[in-house]
Design a protein around this motif. Sequence first.
Motif, PDB file in Angstrom:
ATOM      1  N   UNK A  36       0.848  -1.186   0.000  1.00 48.61           N
ATOM      2  CA  UNK A  36       0.000   0.000   0.000  1.00 48.61           C
ATOM      3  C   UNK A  36       0.886   1.240   0.000  1.00 48.61           C
ATOM      4  N   UNK A  37       0.483   2.188  -0.785  1.00 49.22           N
ATOM      5  CA  UNK A  37       1.201   3.461  -0.808  1.00 49.22           C
ATOM      6  C   UNK A  37       0.878   4.236   0.454  1.00 49.22           C
TER       7      UNK A  37
ATOM      8  N   UNK B 216      -5.712   7.538  -3.429  1.00 49.38           N
ATOM      9  CA  UNK B 216      -6.417   8.752  -3.836  1.00 49.38           C
ATOM     10  C   UNK B 216      -7.831   8.783  -3.258  1.00 49.38           C
ATOM     11  N   UNK B 217      -8.504   7.644  -3.265  1.00 45.72           N
ATOM     12  CA  UNK B 217      -9.859   7.586  -2.728  1.00 45.72           C
ATOM     13  C   UNK B 217      -9.870   7.881  -1.230  1.00 45.72           C
ATOM     14  N   UNK B 218      -8.904   7.370  -0.496  1.00 47.62           N
ATOM     15  CA  UNK B 218      -8.821   7.674   0.948  1.00 47.62           C
ATOM     16  C   UNK B 218      -8.628   9.175   1.160  1.00 47.62           C
ATOM     17  N   UNK B 219      -7.743   9.787   0.367  1.00 50.29           N
ATOM     18  CA  UNK B 219      -7.473  11.222   0.506  1.00 50.29           C
ATOM     19  C   UNK B 219      -8.728  12.037   0.216  1.00 50.29           C
TER      20      UNK B 219
ATOM     21  N   UNK C 205      -2.147  -0.064  -9.842  1.00 51.52           N
ATOM     22  CA  UNK C 205      -3.197   0.935 -10.067  1.00 51.52           C
ATOM     23  C   UNK C 205      -4.225   0.900  -8.938  1.00 51.52           C
ATOM     24  N   UNK C 206      -4.520  -0.288  -8.405  1.00 50.91           N
ATOM     25  CA  UNK C 206      -5.446  -0.395  -7.272  1.00 50.91           C
ATOM     26  C   UNK C 206      -4.890   0.345  -6.057  1.00 50.91           C
TER      27      UNK C 206
END
Length: 159
Positions: free
Chosen positions: A16-17, A66-69, A59-60
């Motif tokens: 995870x990033x 991005x979705x969390x942010x 990509x996931x």
Amino acid sequence: MSRAFVKDTDADAVEDLPDRPVSEHPNDVTAEGLAQIEAAVAASQAALGAAQVAGDRAAMSQASRDLRYWSTRRATAHVVPDSDDTTQVRFGGTVTIVRDDGRKQTFRIVGEDEADPAKGTLSHASPLARALFGKTVGEVVPAGSGEAKIVAIGPGGKR
């Protein structure tokens, strides 16, 4: 060599990033800024869905981050209504300044995620915006390494 010293790697595993940093400033936004955040949430959800269908783990990971942010930014967003009061610089309003070097610039003071100085929008958390808040036409504020004089204040709303 012992297996204890060999790192097992899974070709399908993608770490995870780390989360994108979230500002400590209040998440004040204009109505347009909230719409931009909601569009970013939708785009992130779509990107995550597409990455899941494709089985693209990198990509996931990116889309999930991005979705969390954007979900956090949407959850903490506080829409500041536009004001017609042009007696002093306010969030969402426009302000025109003249810098020491003669440059005349007009900015709308907006939320952090919607700010783009090249397009005439300035983050409310920026040093210049903080210096401008509450000031009136004719006042001088620090601007970068110099100063700027406020020459006009306009109402909020789309530019």
